[in-house]
Design an enzyme around this catalytic site. Structure first.
Site, mmCIF file in Angstrom:
data_model
loop_
_atom_site.group_PDB
_atom_site.id
_atom_site.type_symbol
_atom_site.label_atom_id
_atom_site.label_comp_id
_atom_site.label_asym_id
_atom_site.label_seq_id
_atom_site.Cartn_x
_atom_site.Cartn_y
_atom_site.Cartn_z
ATOM 1 N N ALA A 314 0.715 -1.072 0.048
ATOM 2 C CA ALA A 314 -0.267 -0.315 0.081
ATOM 3 C C ALA A 314 1.109 1.013 -0.089
ATOM 4 O O ALA A 314 1.822 1.308 0.979
ATOM 5 C CB ALA A 314 -1.078 -0.357 1.546
ATOM 6 N N GLU A 315 0.334 2.217 -0.593
ATOM 7 C CA GLU A 315 1.352 2.974 -1.045
ATOM 8 C C GLU A 315 1.944 4.070 0.241
ATOM 9 O O GLU A 315 1.896 5.084 0.093
ATOM 10 C CB GLU A 315 1.392 4.242 -2.288
ATOM 11 C CG GLU A 315 -0.256 4.787 -3.105
ATOM 12 C CD GLU A 315 -0.155 3.965 -3.598
ATOM 13 O OE1 GLU A 315 -1.380 4.934 -4.421
ATOM 14 O OE2 GLU A 315 -0.187 2.485 -4.295
ATOM 15 N N ASN A 316 0.338 3.781 0.782
ATOM 16 C CA ASN A 316 0.753 4.706 2.330
ATOM 17 C C ASN A 316 1.186 4.155 3.541
ATOM 18 O O ASN A 316 1.536 5.071 4.377
ATOM 19 C CB ASN A 316 -0.409 4.823 2.667
ATOM 20 C CG ASN A 316 -1.611 3.607 2.783
ATOM 21 O OD1 ASN A 316 -1.656 3.002 2.184
ATOM 22 N ND2 ASN A 316 -1.927 3.304 4.101
#
Length: 497
Positions: A314-316
C-alpha cells in the site's frame, strides 16, 4: 522567528489554539495524514477557528468534510490547495469547483518527494513520473468556472523536461512550508516522535519540509522513556507539541470481514466487478510483490489462491497487507491506499512512510500493479483520473506506478454508463501514462498489449467472458485490435471461503 526556546532546545508544549495563533494570513501549511489515518484533526480545527486567510494547504488527500480541509474551504480561508487527490470530500470539492480557490495537482510520489526535497535542502529534482501527460505538458486544471460542472478556467504551464540516460523526465520543484501539522502516537519532551500503524504516511516529510512543525500527539513522556531505536522522527524537526484532551481517532472507511472468511469476498460488489477481480487474480504468481489500486483492483486480494505467497503493498506505507479485519480487530491507524481499515500479515509485514513507499515503486521493486481506469487506448495509454465535466478525484499515486517499469494491468468496465466504448483508439481523457499498460481486463474480454519496436503498440484480444461473443466485443470496442488465434473463454479464480 526562533525555532525553539533558546535555553531549553526543546519543543514547547501548548494547546492547539495557542500553537496556531501566530499563523499569519498567506501562510503555507503542510498537513500529514492519509485520509483520516494519522490526520491532525485538532490542529486543522484550531486553524479554522483562528480565521487566518489566503492560506496555501498541502496534503496528499484533502480529507475531512466536517473536520479537516472542508471547513477551511467552506469559510473562505484558502487561496490554494496542493494535492494529489481531492477524493470523496464533497464540501471541499464544492468550493473547488465553484472557483473559490486554486488547486495544484501533483502525482502522489512527486508530492511526497517535493516535500522531502524541501526538508533535505534540495531545490529541485527530475523524475520520470508524469512525463507525456498533462503534468509535464501543462493543461492540469488550476481553477474552475463557477456554475460549470468541473470545467476548468485556468490550466498549469508546461514543466521543464530532460532526457537522462535515455529516459525522459520532468523537473519537480521542492515544496517548503511555513508550518507543518503532523499527528503522532507518542512524543517525549525532546520532540522525538513515534507513530502507530500506517500513520507515518505523509507526516514525516511534512515535518521536515516546514519551518515550524506542530505535532499533535496522544501521549507525551519524559526524555529517555522512548527507546531511541523506536523513534520514527527525531526531535530536531519538531517545535511545538499539542496533547488534546479529547483526541479524535477515526477511519475514513471501516471495512470488516465476517468470521470464517479469510478476507472480504466482494459480496457488495457487482457481478461484473467480481468477474474482473477473479480474472486478474490469475495473473498473480508465487513470490510477487504487488500494488493494488483503489476500486476493482482492491477486490483482487479476495481471490488470491490459498497457499500462494504474494506480498501486497500500500503506497500509504505498508508492505504485507492482510485480510480485512474482524469487527473486534478494526484499527483506524492501519489502512490501505483506499483508506479502508485493513490488517497486516503475520508473516513479515513492515511499516514506513510515503517517501519510502514511493522509493520502492519508482525504484522498480514492485513486480506488478493493477489499476482502475476510465479509458485505455490501442497503444496501451491509460487515463484514470480526470474526465472534464464528469469526473475528477486526482491522480493519486497512479502516475508513479505506471512509470516504474513494473507490469501494469488495467481493470475497467468495457463501456460507460451510456454504452460507449472505453477501449479507444486514442484516450479522450487526461492521461495517467503513455504506452504503459500490458493487459486490459474488462467485464467482457481480456486484451494483451503487444509492444512494438518503434514505440507503437497494439491490442490483441485473447479471451472472451463467459457468454460473450466476438461480434459483441467488436461492436463495443472503438479501438482496433487483432484476434489471437488461441482466443479462449476467460478463466476465473475460484471463490474463496
Amino acid at each position: 522567528m526562533l525555532r525553539r526556546t533558546v535555553w531549553a532546545l526543546r519543543p514547547v508544549i501548548m494547546s492547539a489554539a495557542e500553537s496556531v495563533k501566530d499563523i499569519p494570513d498567506g501562510a503555507t501549511i503542510a498537513a500529514g495524514g492519509f485520509g483520516y489515518c494519522g490526520f491532525p484533526f485538532e490542529l486543522l480545527d484550531a486553524l479554522n477557528g483562528a480565521k487566518a486567510k489566503d492560506l496555501t494547504v498541502i496534503g496528499v488527500t484533502m480529507a475531512g468534510p466536517e473536520v479537516g480541509f472542508g471547513p477551511l474551504a467552506r469559510d473562505g480561508q484558502l487561496r490554494k490547495a496542493i494535492t494529489s487527490y481531492v477524493g470523496e470530500n464533497p464540501l471541499f470539492t464544492k468550493h473547488l469547483f465553484n472557483g473559490d480557490f486554486e488547486v495544484e495537482f501533483c502525482p502522489m510520489g512527486s508530492l511526497t518527494d517535493r516535500l522531502r526535497a524541501a526538508g533535505a535542502g534540495v531545490p529541485a529534482f527530475y523524475t520520470p513520473t508524469g512525463y507525456g501527460t498533462a503534468v509535464a505538458e501543462g493543461r492540469l486544471p488550476t481553477r474552475f468556472i463557477p456554475g460549470k460542472t468541473m470545467h476548468a478556467a485556468a490550466f498549469s504551464q508546461p514543466r521543464e523536461t530532460r532526457n537522462i540516460n535515455g529516459k525522459w523526465c520532468t523537473l519537480e520543484m521542492a515544496l517548503p512550508a511555513d508550518y507543518g501539522f503532523v499527528r503522532a502516537w507518542k512524543a517525549d519532551k525532546r520532540g522525538n516522535l513515534v507513530f502507530r500503524g500506517t500513520t507515518q504516511n505523509l507526516n514525516l516529510v511534512c515535518a521536515k519540509a516546514s519551518k515550524v512543525c506542530i505535532a499533535e500527539v496522544e501521549e507525551i513522556v519524559e526524555c529517555g522513556e522512548i527507546d531511541p531505536r523506536e523513534v520514527h522522527l527525531p526531535g530536531v524537526y519538531v517545535h511545538r507539541l499539542v496533547k488534546p484532551e479529547k483526541l479524535k481517532r477515526a477511519a475514513e472507511s471501516v471495512v470488516e470481514r465476517r468470521p470464517g472468511f479469510s478476507s472480504g469476498t466482494g459480496k457488495n460488489a457487482s457481478v461484473e466487478r467480481n468477474i474482473m477481480a477473479r480474472r486478474a487474480a490469475l495473473e498473480l504468481k508465487d513470490g510477487m510483490t504487488v500494488n493494488l489500486g483503489i476500486g476493482v483492483p482492491n477486490l483482487v486480494a479476495s481471490y488470491i489462491p490459498k497457499g500462494m505467497d504474494v506480498v501486497l503493498q500500500a503506497e500509504n506505507g505498508l508492505l504485507g497487507i492482510g485480510p480485512y479485519p474482524l469487527p473486534e480487530e478494526v484499527d483506524p491507524d492501519i489502512t490501505n491506499a483506499s483508506k479502508q481499515t485493513i490488517t497486516m500479515t503475520s508473516t513479515g509485514a513492515s511499516l514506513f512512510d510515503c517517501a519510502e513507499s514511493f522509493a520502492m515503486i519508482r525504484g522498480g521493486h514492485m513486480d506488478l500493479t493493477m489499476l482502475g481506469a476510465l479509458e485505455v487506448s490501442a497503444n496501451g495509454d491509460i487515463a484514470s483520473w480526470y474526465l472534464p465535466g464528469k469526473f475528477l478525484r486526482g491522480m493519486g499515486g497512479a502516475m508513479d506506478l505506471v512509470s516504474s517499469g513494473c507490469g501494469t494491468i488495467a481493470l475497467m468496465k468495457h463501456t460507460d454508463n451510456d454504452g460507449r466504448s472505453r477501449v479507444l483508439q486514442e484516450c479522450r481523457s487526461a492521461l495517467t501514462g503513455r504506452g504503459c499498460v500490458d493487459m486490459v481486463i474488462t467485464d467482457l474480454a481480456v486484451f494483451a498489449v503487444k509492444k512494438g519496436t518503434s514505440g507503437v503498440n497494439s491490442l490483441v484480444l485473447t479471451e472472451l467472458a463467459e457468454g460473450v461473443t466476438l461480434e459483441e466485443v467488436k461492436a463495443k470496442t472503438e479501438a482496433s485490435f487483432h484476434v489471437s488465434p488461441d482466443l479462449k473463454t476467460m478463466p476465473l479464480a475460484p471463490l474463496q471461503h
